[in-house]
Structure formats: structure tokens, C-alpha cells
Design a protein around this motif. Structure first.
Motif, PDB file in Angstrom:
ATOM      1  N   GLY A 172       0.824  -1.196   0.000  1.00 52.29           N
ATOM      2  CA  GLY A 172       0.000   0.000   0.000  1.00 52.29           C
ATOM      3  C   GLY A 172       0.857   1.244   0.000  1.00 52.29           C
ATOM      4  N   PRO A 173       0.219   2.418  -0.009  1.00 46.12           N
ATOM      5  CA  PRO A 173       0.973   3.675  -0.098  1.00 46.12           C
ATOM      6  C   PRO A 173       1.906   3.891   1.086  1.00 46.12           C
ATOM      7  N   TRP A 174       1.511   3.476   2.291  1.00 44.36           N
ATOM      8  CA  TRP A 174       2.381   3.694   3.445  1.00 44.36           C
ATOM      9  C   TRP A 174       3.617   2.810   3.368  1.00 44.36           C
ATOM     10  N   ALA A 175       3.458   1.617   2.819  1.00 34.70           N
ATOM     11  CA  ALA A 175       4.637   0.776   2.617  1.00 34.70           C
ATOM     12  C   ALA A 175       5.577   1.387   1.580  1.00 34.70           C
ATOM     13  N   LEU A 176       4.999   2.016   0.544  1.00 39.72           N
ATOM     14  CA  LEU A 176       5.837   2.689  -0.444  1.00 39.72           C
ATOM     15  C   LEU A 176       6.595   3.857   0.178  1.00 39.72           C
ATOM     16  N   VAL A 177       5.949   4.558   1.108  1.00 33.91           N
ATOM     17  CA  VAL A 177       6.635   5.646   1.815  1.00 33.91           C
ATOM     18  C   VAL A 177       7.842   5.099   2.570  1.00 33.91           C
ATOM     19  N   ALA A 178       7.664   3.972   3.237  1.00 34.37           N
ATOM     20  CA  ALA A 178       8.774   3.373   3.977  1.00 34.37           C
ATOM     21  C   ALA A 178       9.898   2.943   3.034  1.00 34.37           C
ATOM     22  N   ILE A 179       9.543   2.399   1.880  1.00 33.14           N
ATOM     23  CA  ILE A 179      10.570   1.970   0.920  1.00 33.14           C
ATOM     24  C   ILE A 179      11.346   3.174   0.386  1.00 33.14           C
ATOM     25  N   ALA A 180      10.616   4.251   0.045  1.00 32.49           N
ATOM     26  CA  ALA A 180      11.288   5.461  -0.440  1.00 32.49           C
ATOM     27  C   ALA A 180      12.209   6.042   0.624  1.00 32.49           C
ATOM     28  N   ALA A 181      11.783   6.032   1.886  1.00 33.45           N
ATOM     29  CA  ALA A 181      12.620   6.551   2.973  1.00 33.45           C
ATOM     30  C   ALA A 181      13.872   5.707   3.147  1.00 33.45           C
ATOM     31  N   LEU A 182      13.727   4.388   3.013  1.00 34.52           N
ATOM     32  CA  LEU A 182      14.883   3.517   3.136  1.00 34.52           C
ATOM     33  C   LEU A 182      15.873   3.754   2.000  1.00 34.52           C
ATOM     34  N   CYS A 183      15.373   3.885   0.776  1.00 31.78           N
ATOM     35  CA  CYS A 183      16.259   4.107  -0.368  1.00 31.78           C
ATOM     36  C   CYS A 183      17.011   5.427  -0.248  1.00 31.78           C
ATOM     37  N   VAL A 184      16.323   6.481   0.120  1.00 35.88           N
ATOM     38  CA  VAL A 184      16.999   7.773   0.218  1.00 35.88           C
ATOM     39  C   VAL A 184      17.981   7.779   1.378  1.00 35.88           C
ATOM     40  N   ALA A 185      17.714   6.983   2.418  1.00 36.93           N
ATOM     41  CA  ALA A 185      18.674   6.891   3.524  1.00 36.93           C
ATOM     42  C   ALA A 185      19.968   6.235   3.080  1.00 36.93           C
ATOM     43  N   LEU A 186      19.877   5.279   2.150  1.00 36.47           N
ATOM     44  CA  LEU A 186      21.075   4.610   1.649  1.00 36.47           C
ATOM     45  C   LEU A 186      21.837   5.450   0.626  1.00 36.47           C
ATOM     46  N   LEU A 187      21.220   6.511   0.131  1.00 36.47           N
ATOM     47  CA  LEU A 187      21.816   7.297  -0.948  1.00 36.47           C
ATOM     48  C   LEU A 187      23.156   7.925  -0.567  1.00 36.47           C
ATOM     49  N   PRO A 188      23.320   8.567   0.609  1.00 30.45           N
ATOM     50  CA  PRO A 188      24.626   9.180   0.921  1.00 30.45           C
ATOM     51  C   PRO A 188      25.767   8.178   0.909  1.00 30.45           C
TER      52      PRO A 188
END
Length: 673
Positions: free
Chosen positions: A442-458
Motif C-alpha cells: 500500500g501507499p504507506w509501505a511505499l513511503v517506507a521503501i522510499a525513505a529507506l532508499c533515500v537513507a542509503l543514498l549518501p
């Protein structure tokens, strides 16, 4: 970012010669770095992305939340572990360019221009982006986001009203900035990035002293120079108005920085002279680093007036080791001065306060040949991409120019490597996203996935561009899914778009229009030679123990040498002919680095040996620098053999004389005009 630095193949006693690099170009290109985990930027990125997307979901305007999330991602791409003022300045330069690009792309889409108009608009934007990228590190980040956002705005579904995408994008960046503002209250000195950078400098100095006379010495010197560059960039600002005293904390950090510079010069002279020091002396900088981390400077600033025993808590003893050469005497004096500054006591440094940091040190004018060349190169690739996307049945044409913008960045590394890594990383990223979205979250799970990906970006950005792509691709597809596009149906087209864009860059931006060493390496060598010549002139004409301006001429020379070395290393990661041409300039780069050590050794001879410079020696070195500069401007790498001393330098001989011999040996094989 800290990276593993290879041993200089041109250094004395090195196991590999310049003509036979220790690793092939493809091994250099594929080797990832091992940076430490930047926990603070990672946490800021995840929280800002989650807040932006959650606000959009709760307000039933997830379309606006997606663009705010893009702003958080663009701010994260420019976030660093550094003081708030520098972070704010860096992000405040890049994000407005991103918002402007989004406005340009949104306007093109809203006006419903045809394929020709869209291609022309993106091509013009690409030229401006490329020219802006040539002005320096901040301009490079701003130019990249200008073009990337313009391509996204031209193809992504727009919110209502259409201009809201550009208006809401900076809000995500503001979240990243606000989350990095320190809370009120007492802060320990160890939490200050400048203090941490100073401790890293002393640690690197200790490693270099331990490696004197070994094949690891040159690599340790490069690490030390990089740490000094980082410290210079994060130093707290000094008052701009003359006569205004700096704050106590800024004064202490700047004083310790100047003391570290003096110790660095002495250590560089010893490295050139192949003279080790006793282990107990090499251990002193490490003790200084621990004292700095404990915050001894701040505590002593509070207790020195009371004269308590705490005043001696940060004292680092320097052993009495009877230094027997001018360079060793210089190191002994510098270490004692550094120990005094770390302990909060006054020390006679004899240098002027540090000039303000210059993060635009690679700046060139926006209308310079370099800026125009890169702008035209990028514009050509964008124009070709726009023509092909108009002619081919591609579902999301903006993915091609966006990929070109990310890949064609020669100042960020090998273009060939970035092209290949982008294609491979996109395939892997698409596979990861397909696996995740197959679970129909669902959308909230997608929010969590996006947050995880951007956290790994640096971390991914610092480690390897391929890993960066693997992380960024799922994040982009998840944001598209949240924005209303069917991400599951876009996997195969995304791979095809990426491969097409990478092929365009390889053909038109690399093979037909290569970034040759004459465009990047040779200008850096010219600047380094000029800086070394100014440093030598200041040493020759010194009147007292150490002229106040000499330390900053030396720092400028070392920084210019580090820039030249970085360009050579970047070129070595390219396939032939670029990699071969870069290898031809490697001996000259190593010779200039060794000359900096010789000048440092000669400065110690002048201060502690009373040597008077001989005009003939100075003229020989100056003439060799002029010849090397002329060779760089004429694109003629010297072909002479690099001099490799097998024993320590005789302190009774002038360091300049031996340096002149080394340069003459290098230039002896210079090809004819």
C-alpha cells in the motif's frame, strides 16, 4: 570522503613503476570505495522523505508530496557531514536550481509544445547546465539538478496548478536542513565537524610519520593532504572586518590548524629526504588527535585562568629525541607548538590567520572555453536523445535525457564507467523494485521503501556510482508509483531508456568527443607548477623564522597538487586512449609532489641550518618548472625516467640541488617541439 588511496607508483621504493600501473583501468573503475556510514545525513534523508510523503498522503495531495520528496532527495544529494552554515550554503545553491529546472520543464509540458520545441528547450537548458557545471563544485551540483529537474518536469504528471511542482519542491529540502540544525544546549567540542576534521588530520599525520622511508609514505602523504583540504573547508569563519577578534572557539581551531600545517611541512620534508623518525615521535600526532577529540581545548579555555590541574589534563608530551637534521628539528619544533595549542597554551607559530575557505577553487568563468566545451558536449547528447525519443515509441521520454544528465558528468568520475554502471545498476534496481512491488504494498509501505532508499543514498554515492544507481532507481520508480503512474508497467521501458541514454553518452560524449587530459589534467598541472613556484619564491626570500604568508602559499601549492593528482587518478580509470594519456602525465605529477617535499626540506634547512639559497639552484628549479609548464600547455608529457633516490638525503647538501637533478632527469626525455 575517505577512500583507500593506492601507493604512488612514482614514489621512491614503490613496488610499481608509472609505466606499469598497479591496477588496470577497468580494475580501478570497478573498485568501490569503503567510506564510513554517514549516519547523520542518512537519518536526515529518511526522516525528511517520510515526512514529505506522509504529509501528502494525509492531506490527500500525494502529488504534491511526491515533488516535496524529490526536493528532499535533491537536498540529500548535496548533504554532507559538515557545519550547518556550509550545508545550508551547499543545499541553498543546488535546490533553487532544481526548482528552476522543474519550472522550466513544467512550463514546457503545460504549454504542450511538440517534440521539436521540447527538444530545443531541453537542449538550451543542457548547454546552460553544462556551462554552470564548469564553474566549480557547487556549480556542478546546481547544473546537474537544473537539467535533471527540467527533464522530470517535462514528463512527470503535474499537480494542479501546474507551477505547484516547482513551488513545493524546496519544502523537502527545507526539511533536510531543519533536521540538521543542532538543538540548543551545551555541545561538546567533539561534536564540531571542524574539531573532528582536525583530529583526522593529526591521525593522518601520525600515519605518515610512521610510514616515512617505506613504500607507503607517498600514499600516506596523499591521505594527509586530503584531510587538510577537508579541514580547510569546514573551518569556522573569521570576522571579515579587520581588527575584529574571532570567537574563542574559532580562534582555538584556527590556531591548531596553523600548528598542524607547520607539522605537515616538516613531515613532508622528511618524507622527501627518506628519513624516518623514532616510533615514540611518530605516535605524538595520534595522542594529539585523542586530546582534540576529548575536547581538551575547550575545557582548558575555561580552566586556564584558575590554574587548576585540569590545565595539564590535555598535555601531550613530546619526547626528547635529539633531532639531528634541519627537517627533524623543524618537526620537533612543530610538534611542540602543536602540543601547546591543543593544551590551550599560546605558541609562537609565526603565521597569519587562515584565509576564508574557497569552495569555488576550481571556478572558471561561465563563458570560458572549458564551460562552453562541456555545455556544447552535454547539449549535443541531449539533442540526440530528444531526437531519438521523438522518433522511437518510448513511453516516458524524459527518462533518456535525465539519464544523460546523470551520466555525462566528467567532474564526478569516469564517463565510461558511469555509462556502464548506470545501465547495470538500472537493471539491478528495476529487478529489486519488481520484487518489492510484486507484493502489492500500500501507499504507506511505499513511503517506507522510499525513505529507506533515500537513507542509503549518501553511502551509495560515496561508495560507487553503480551502487548509487541501484539505490536511486527503486526510489524513482516508487515515487512514480505514488504519483499515480503504474511503476510495474515501466520496468522494461526503463531499462531500454537507460541503455539508449548510456549508448548516446558513450558514442557522442565519450568516443566522438572525449574529455582528454589536455582539458582537465594539464591545466591542473600548470596551476600546481605556478603554486609551487610561488611557494619556492617565498622560502628563498624569507627573512625571519617563517614569513607569515609562506604557510598559505604552501597550502595553496599542496591543494593544487592534490587537484592534479585527483584528475590523473580519474583519467587512469578511463579506457585507452584517455587512460594511456593520463598515465603519461603520472611521472610529472609525482615529480611535482616530490618537489613540494624538497622545498619543505629546503625551508627547514634555511630556518634551522642557516643555509643561504644559491642562485644557480633556484634558477634551475624555476627553469625546470617553466619547461614543465610549457610542456603541459603544448600537450607534450615528459618521457624521461623518474629519479628514484635509494638512500636518505645528505643534510649537508642543498635540498634544492637534489630537486633540480630529479626534474632535469624527468625532462631529459622530453619529446621535441
Amino acid at each position: 570522503m575517505p577512500t583507500s588511496t593506492p601507493v604512488d607508483p612514482s614514489a621512491p621504493n614503490s613496488p610499481s613503476a608509472p609505466s606499469t600501473p598497479a591496477t588496470t583501468w577497468w580494475a580501478r573503475a570497478a573498485r568501490p570505495a569503503r567510506p564510513p556510514l554517514p549516519w547523520a545525513p542518512m537519518a536526515r534523508a529518511a526522516l525528511a522523505m517520510a515526512l514529505a510523503l506522509a504529509a501528502g498522503l494525509l492531506a490527500h495531495r500525494v502529488d504534491l508530496g511526491v515533488f516535496a520528496g524529490l526536493g528532499a532527495m535533491h537536498a540529500t544529494m548535496n548533504d554532507r557531514v559538515e557545519p550547518v552554515r556550509l550545508r545550508a550554503r551547499r543545499i541553498a545553491t543546488a535546490v533553487p536550481a532544481s526548482a528552476l529546472g522543474m519550472l522550466i520543464g513544467s512550463a514546457l509540458q503545460h504549454a504542450q509544445v511538440g517534440a521539436l520545441g521540447l527538444g530545443a528547450g531541453l537542449t538550451v537548458t543542457a548547454f546552460v547546465s553544462g556551462a554552470l557545471s564548469a564553474t566549480g563544485p557547487r556549480g556542478s551540483a546546481a547544473g546537474l539538478l537544473l537539467l535533471v529537474s527540467a527533464t522530470l518536469g517535462s514528463g512527470m504528471p503535474l499537480p494542479h496548478p501546474w507551477w505547484a511542482a516547482a513551488a513545493v519542491l524546496p519544502t523537502g529540502a527545507v526539511l533536510v536542513l531543519l533536521l540538521g540544525v543542532p538543538l540548543r544546549g551545551r555541545r561538546t567540542p567533539g561534536a564540531d565537524p571542524a574539531v573532528r576534521a582536525l583530529a583526522a588530520v593529526y591521525d593522518a599525520l601520525g600515519r605518515m610519520l610512521a610510514d616515512l622511508g617505506t613504500p607507503r609514505g607517498s600514499a600516506s602523504r596523499q591521505v594527509l593532504t586530503a584531510r587538510l583540504n577537508q579541514l580547510q573547508d569546514v573551518l569556522p569563519p573569521l570576522p571579515r572586518q579587520p581588527g575584529t577578534p574571532p570567537g574563542p572557539a574559532a580562534h582555538r581551531v584556527h590556531t591548531m590548524y596553523r600548528a598542524a600545517l607547520a607539522a605537515t611541512e616538516a613531515a613532508t620534508g622528511l618524507l622527501w629526504a627518506l628519513r624516518p623518525v623514532p616510533p615514540e615521535v611518530a605516535a605524538v600526532p595520534g595522542l594529539l588527535a585523542r586530546a582534540v577529540e576529548r575536547g581538551s581545548t575547550e575545557e582548558h579555555g575555561r580552566t586556564a585562568e584558575r590554574g587548576s590541574k585540569a590545565e595539564r589534563a590535555g598535555e601531550v608530551p613530546v619526547p626528547d629525541w635529539a633531532p639531528d637534521t634541519p627537517s627533524r628539528q623543524a618537526l620537533d619544533a612543530a610538534l611542540r607548538a602543536a602540543a601547546a595549542t591543543v593544551a590551550g597554551r599560546e605558541a609562537a607559530l609565526g603565521t597569519a590567520p587562515a584565509p576564508p575557505p574557497d569552495p569555488w577553487r576550481l571556478r572558471v568563468r561561465l563563458v570560458s572555453p572549458g564551460a562552453a566545451r562541456y555545455g556544447a558536449r552535454l547539449a549535443l547528447c541531449i539533442a540526440v536523445g530528444a531526437a531519438l525519443t521523438a522518433a522511437l515509441p518510448l513511453s516516458r521520454s524524459y527518462w533518456v535525457p535525465m539519464t544523460i544528465a546523470f551520466v555525462l558528468k566528467p567532474d564526478l568520475g569516469s564517463v565510461f564507467l558511469r555509462s556502464v554502471s548506470r545501465a547495470v545498476g538500472t537493471v539491478l534496481g528495476v529487478a529489486v523494485t519488481a520484487a518489492v512491488l510484486s507484493l502489492t504494498p500500500g501507499p504507506w509501505a511505499l513511503v517506507a521503501i522510499a525513505a529507506l532508499c533515500v537513507a542509503l543514498l549518501p553511502y551509495a554515492t560515496a561508495a560507487h556510482y553503480g551502487l548509487n544507481t541501484v539505490v536511486m532507481t527503486p526510489m524513482a520508480l516508487v515515487l512514480l508509483q505514488l504519483g499515480g503512474q503504474d511503476g510495474a508497467a515501466e520496468f522494461r521501458p526503463r531499462v531500454l531508456d537507460t541503455v539508449l541514454a548510456s549508448a548516446i553518452v558513450l558514442l557522442f560524449g565519450h568516443l566522438l568527443w572525449p574529455e582528454r587530459p589536455r582539458h582537465r589534467i594539464e591545466p591542473r598541472l600548470v596551476s600546481a607548477a605556478a603554486a609551487l613556484k610561488a611557494y619556492l619564491a617565498s622560502v628563498v626570500r624569507q627573512d625571519g623564522p617563517e614569513p607569515r604568508s609562506e604557510v598559505w602559499l604552501r597550502r595553496t601549492a599542496y591543494r593544487a597538487l592534490a587537484d592534479a593528482r585527483a584528475e590523473v587518478e580519474r583519467g587512469l580509470a578511463e579506457p585507452p586512449p584517455t587512460g594511456r594519456l593520463a598515465a603519461e602525465w603520472l611521472p610529472a605529477t609525482a615529480a611535482l609532489e616530490r618537489l613540494s617535499g624538497a622545498v619543505a626540506a629546503f625551508a627547514a634547512q634555511r630556518r634551522y641550518g642557516g643555509r643561504v639559497p644559491e642562485r644557480a639552484e633556484v634558477e634551475r628549479v624555476g627553469r625546470a618548472l617553466d619547461e614543465l609548464t610549457a610542456a603541459a600547455r603544448a600537450h607534450r608529457p615528459p618521457t624521461g625516467a623518474a629519479a628514484r633516490p635509494t638512500g636518505p638525503h645528505d643534510p649537508s647538501r642543498s635540498a634544492l640541488g637534489r630537486a633540480a637533478d630529479e626534474l632535469d632527469t624527468l625532462l631529459a626525455g622530453r619529446p621535441p617541439h
